[in-house]
Design an enzyme around this catalytic site. Structure first.
Site, PDB file in Angstrom:
ATOM      1  CG  LEU A   1      42.226  55.938  29.278  1.00 20.31           C
ATOM      2  CD1 LEU A   1      41.651  54.616  28.758  1.00 20.31           C
ATOM      3  CD2 LEU A   1      41.101  56.835  29.773  1.00 20.31           C
TER       4      LEU A   1
ATOM      5  CB  CYS B 225      45.361  47.001  29.240  1.00 25.67           C
ATOM      6  SG  CYS B 225      44.540  45.716  28.302  1.00 25.67           S
TER       7      CYS B 225
HETATM    8  C1  UDX Z   1      44.524  39.630  25.241  1.00 34.02           C
HETATM    9  C2  UDX Z   1      45.845  40.396  25.362  1.00 34.02           C
HETATM   10  O1  UDX Z   1      46.405  40.114  26.631  1.00 34.02           O
HETATM   11  C3  UDX Z   1      45.681  41.873  25.223  1.00 34.02           C
HETATM   12  O2  UDX Z   1      46.927  42.474  25.047  1.00 34.02           O
HETATM   13  C4  UDX Z   1      44.922  42.208  24.021  1.00 34.02           C
HETATM   14  O3  UDX Z   1      44.640  43.568  23.991  1.00 34.02           O
HETATM   15  C5  UDX Z   1      43.695  41.367  23.883  1.00 34.02           C
HETATM   16  O4  UDX Z   1      43.945  39.980  24.065  1.00 34.02           O
HETATM   17  P1  UDX Z   1      42.742  38.989  27.040  1.00 34.02           P
HETATM   18  O5  UDX Z   1      41.667  38.551  26.112  1.00 34.02           O
HETATM   19  O6  UDX Z   1      42.365  39.709  28.281  1.00 34.02           O
HETATM   20  O7  UDX Z   1      43.721  39.992  26.341  1.00 34.02           O
HETATM   21  O8  UDX Z   1      43.723  37.761  27.342  1.00 34.02           O
HETATM   22  P2  UDX Z   1      43.360  36.342  27.912  1.00 34.02           P
HETATM   23  O9  UDX Z   1      42.091  36.402  28.686  1.00 34.02           O
HETATM   24  O10 UDX Z   1      44.594  35.802  28.521  1.00 34.02           O
HETATM   25  O11 UDX Z   1      43.022  35.486  26.597  1.00 34.02           O
HETATM   26  C6  UDX Z   1      43.915  35.056  25.636  1.00 34.02           C
HETATM   27  C7  UDX Z   1      43.497  33.664  25.164  1.00 34.02           C
HETATM   28  O12 UDX Z   1      44.306  33.269  24.055  1.00 34.02           O
HETATM   29  C8  UDX Z   1      43.630  32.565  26.225  1.00 34.02           C
HETATM   30  O13 UDX Z   1      42.410  31.904  26.410  1.00 34.02           O
HETATM   31  C9  UDX Z   1      44.703  31.640  25.642  1.00 34.02           C
HETATM   32  O14 UDX Z   1      44.509  30.275  25.973  1.00 34.02           O
HETATM   33  C10 UDX Z   1      44.551  31.887  24.151  1.00 34.02           C
HETATM   34  N1  UDX Z   1      45.735  31.547  23.347  1.00 34.02           N
HETATM   35  C11 UDX Z   1      46.956  31.966  23.735  1.00 34.02           C
HETATM   36  C12 UDX Z   1      45.578  30.818  22.168  1.00 34.02           C
HETATM   37  O15 UDX Z   1      44.474  30.414  21.818  1.00 34.02           O
HETATM   38  N2  UDX Z   1      46.692  30.555  21.413  1.00 34.02           N
HETATM   39  C13 UDX Z   1      47.928  30.930  21.787  1.00 34.02           C
HETATM   40  O16 UDX Z   1      48.917  30.643  21.089  1.00 34.02           O
HETATM   41  C14 UDX Z   1      48.068  31.669  22.994  1.00 34.02           C
HETATM   42  C1  UDX Z   2      41.344  49.734  30.098  1.00 35.62           C
HETATM   43  C2  UDX Z   2      40.842  50.803  29.121  1.00 35.62           C
HETATM   44  O1  UDX Z   2      39.887  51.641  29.782  1.00 35.62           O
HETATM   45  C3  UDX Z   2      40.231  50.159  27.894  1.00 35.62           C
HETATM   46  O2  UDX Z   2      39.855  51.150  26.951  1.00 35.62           O
HETATM   47  C4  UDX Z   2      41.248  49.212  27.282  1.00 35.62           C
HETATM   48  O3  UDX Z   2      40.678  48.531  26.175  1.00 35.62           O
HETATM   49  C5  UDX Z   2      41.744  48.211  28.303  1.00 35.62           C
HETATM   50  O4  UDX Z   2      42.260  48.879  29.446  1.00 35.62           O
HETATM   51  P1  UDX Z   2      40.198  48.188  31.921  1.00 35.62           P
HETATM   52  O5  UDX Z   2      41.588  47.815  32.292  1.00 35.62           O
HETATM   53  O6  UDX Z   2      39.188  47.109  31.721  1.00 35.62           O
HETATM   54  O7  UDX Z   2      40.214  49.024  30.564  1.00 35.62           O
HETATM   55  O8  UDX Z   2      39.599  49.129  33.067  1.00 35.62           O
HETATM   56  P2  UDX Z   2      39.585  50.702  33.383  1.00 35.62           P
HETATM   57  O9  UDX Z   2      38.191  51.071  33.689  1.00 35.62           O
HETATM   58  O10 UDX Z   2      40.284  51.491  32.380  1.00 35.62           O
HETATM   59  O11 UDX Z   2      40.357  50.767  34.780  1.00 35.62           O
HETATM   60  C6  UDX Z   2      41.730  50.457  34.887  1.00 35.62           C
HETATM   61  C7  UDX Z   2      42.184  50.625  36.311  1.00 35.62           C
HETATM   62  O12 UDX Z   2      42.223  52.007  36.692  1.00 35.62           O
HETATM   63  C8  UDX Z   2      41.299  49.929  37.341  1.00 35.62           C
HETATM   64  O13 UDX Z   2      42.096  49.314  38.321  1.00 35.62           O
HETATM   65  C9  UDX Z   2      40.503  51.065  37.929  1.00 35.62           C
HETATM   66  O14 UDX Z   2      40.032  50.792  39.213  1.00 35.62           O
HETATM   67  C10 UDX Z   2      41.513  52.190  37.907  1.00 35.62           C
HETATM   68  N1  UDX Z   2      40.903  53.533  37.916  1.00 35.62           N
HETATM   69  C11 UDX Z   2      40.138  53.933  36.878  1.00 35.62           C
HETATM   70  C12 UDX Z   2      41.119  54.380  38.993  1.00 35.62           C
HETATM   71  O15 UDX Z   2      41.820  54.029  39.935  1.00 35.62           O
HETATM   72  N2  UDX Z   2      40.543  55.633  38.976  1.00 35.62           N
HETATM   73  C13 UDX Z   2      39.767  56.067  37.944  1.00 35.62           C
HETATM   74  O16 UDX Z   2      39.284  57.207  38.007  1.00 35.62           O
HETATM   75  C14 UDX Z   2      39.555  55.182  36.866  1.00 35.62           C
END
Ligand code: UDX
Ligand code: UDX
Length: 458
Positions: free
Chosen positions: A226, A275
């Site tokens: 992507l 991501c």
């Molecule tokens: C996370 C990862 O960053 C991503 O790679 C994965 O695909 C999905 O999980 P996200 O949910 O976006 O993504 O992260 P974030 O919003 O930072 O949430 C993680 C949570 O885990 C936080 O609320 C943090 O406090 C918690 N955490 C972290 C625990 O509960 N225990 C820990 O030891 C570390």
């Molecule tokens: C992405 C993946 O799409 C999702 O499947 C995975 O689980 C997590 O990472 P996300 O990061 O939430 O999701 O957003 P996404 O819609 O994929 O966009 C990522 C970035 O690319 C954004 O900054 C978006 O603005 C940019 N983007 C996307 C472009 O600049 N052009 C496009 O055509 C599409």
């Protein structure tokens, strides 16, 4: 009512929160508990002001919270009670030691595995939801299979493909659910339990089962593909700006080829989000580890082009505005990494704001949902930065507007009014190509889209 199964999710973030809300909604017969080490986050999940903004999320949380969805802080009790444990703690890129800047930092994952080991008194299915490097499941199994505990653990990989801003729909109607398991008798049995959970609302043909390594790698590869599409179109946008080609026309022309497809071809100021960069760097690290330097270089370039695209945008602003921004007021419309989220992780707007401040510009940041995160991202930047939610207020007295997030709200602004309120000559840098450029030009703006010729009055 006695629940059929008890599900626990460790990590109440962008992934854990919405995923569990949808599981609780679709499976009223299961008890779903979400725990987190951060008590403030849990308190927010239990309040009317949820810690993340995601369209449709608060309605679902209101419907199921207290019914079969619970947010709690007691991780030990949660582990003891549960049959299935989803782990969605964060796995950021390591910023220290070996693999710094590339490898995933698995300390939270390992800490979580040790907690599961410590508190478990009955067999558990452990589900990797966080994106992890290939072979993480093996490390998990090793920690969990230490001799002092006879509890049975099966580790599954079930990567999340939701995209922020459309997370609820992505969870309710996924293109596919991927479940990777060990190919042992108990691994396959655990896999079937998870298939059964998703089959409560996902058609069977969309539930794909693979071996555990394929599943872990597919998540990294999907995000890399992507991101590669965005870098591909952005690389062509640079060429369009040097020629008289128009990136929107080029994107539609190539997107009409069924083999290529029309989605994800919007040229932009660059991709952000938690991501894409992290997962590609992870992939790069993995390739280097196995001696596949050519493959690593190939993917690393996707990230380099993304960096280049952001730098190009900043350079274009500087160049267009007579090579000095000193004392000029520039408004960033949008700070989130994409529309419909308040998330600013890796948002291109962060670098752009910092560079503009370095040029001594006064920066105004506007965003309907992301100002709190923007303040945190820029707290160490010294220089003039104002945070103003209302776009009309934000642009007043500015010399230039830079659109950095494609919020719908910005498409329909009254630009005649905005033009009146701005310093002249007035500039628009449309980093998302969402505005009506000929109309802006007609109003009097000097317009700089991405991947299209500039329209200036000079
Ligand atoms: C996370 C990862 O960053 C991503 O790679 C994965 O695909 C999905 O999980 P996200 O949910 O976006 O993504 O992260 P974030 O919003 O930072 O949430 C993680 C949570 O885990 C936080 O609320 C943090 O406090 C918690 N955490 C972290 C625990 O509960 N225990 C820990 O030891 C570390
Ligand atoms: C992405 C993946 O799409 C999702 O499947 C995975 O689980 C997590 O990472 P996300 O990061 O939430 O999701 O957003 P996404 O819609 O994929 O966009 C990522 C970035 O690319 C954004 O900054 C978006 O603005 C940019 N983007 C996307 C472009 O600049 N052009 C496009 O055509 C599409």
């Amino acid at each position: 009512m006695a629940f059929e199964k008890k599900i626990l999710c460790i990590g109440a973030g962008y992934v854990g929160g919405p995923t569990m809300a949808v599981i609780a909604q679709k499976c009223p017969q299961y008890q779903v508990t979400v725990v987190d080490i951060d008590p403030v986050r849990i308190a927010e999940w239990n309040s009317d002001d949820l810690p993340i903004y995601e369209p449709g999320l608060s309605e679902i949380v209101k419907e199921v919270r207290g019914r079969n969805l619970f947010f709690k802080t007691d991780i030990g009790e949660g582990i003891r009670e549960s049959d299935i444990i989803f782990v969605s703690v964060n796995t950021p890129t390591k910023d220290y030691g070996l693999g710094a800047g590339k490898a995933a930092d698995l300390q939270y994952w390992e800490q979580t595995a040790r907690q599961i080991f410590e508190f478990s008194e009955s067999p558990k299915i452990i589900v990797e939801k966080s994106t992890v490097p290939v072979k993480t499941a093996q490390a998990m199994e090793r920690i969990l299979r230490s001799e002092s505990n006879n509890t049975r653990f099966d580790v599954l990989s079930n990567p999340e493909f939701l995209s922020e801003g459309t997370a609820i729909n992505d969870l309710q109607n996924p293109d596919r659910v991927l479940i990777g398991s060990m190919e042992t008798e108990s691994g396959l049995k655990a896999r079937d339990t998870l298939v059964e959970l998703y089959a409560n609302w996902v058609p069977r043909e969309r539930i794909l089962t693979t071996n555990i390594w394929s599943s872990e790698l597919s998540k990294l590869a999907a995000n890399a593909f992507l991101a590669q599409r965005v870098s591909s179109i952005n690389s062509i946008s640079a060429l369009c700006e040097k020629t008289d080609a128009d990136i929107t026309e080029v994107a539609s022309a190539i997107g009409m080829d069924n083999r290529i497809g029309s989605k994800f071809l919007n040229a932009s100021v660059g991709f952000g989000g938690s991501c894409f960069k992290k997962d590609i760097m992870n992939l790069v690290y993995l390739c280097r580890y196995y001696g596949l330097d050519e493959v690593a270089d190939y993917w690393e370039h996707v990230v380099r082009i993304n960096q280049y695209q952001q730098e190009r945008f900043i350079f274009r602003i500087l160049n267009a505005m007579f090579n000095t921004l000193s004392g000029k007021r520039i408004c960033l419309l949008g700070f989130a990494f994409k529309a419909n989220t308040g998330d600013t992780r890796e948002s291109p707007a962060i670098l752009i704001a910092k560079k503009l401040v370095e040029e001594n510009a006064a920066v105004v940041i506007s965003d309907p949902e992301a100002l709190k995160n923007a303040r945190a991202d820029l707290k160490d930047v010294s220089g003039q930065i104002d945070y103003i939610k209302d776009p009309y207020e934000a642009v007043r007295g500015c010399h230039a507007i830079a659109v950095t997030t494609e919020w719908d709200l910005y498409r329909n602004l009254d630009f005649e009014r905005i033009y009146q309120d701005m310093a002249k000559p007035a500039f628009v840098f449309d980093g998302r190509n969402i505005l009506n450029h000929p109309k802006l030009f007609e109003i009097g703006f000097n317009v700089f889209p991405i991947g299209k010729p500039a329209m200036t009055h000079f």
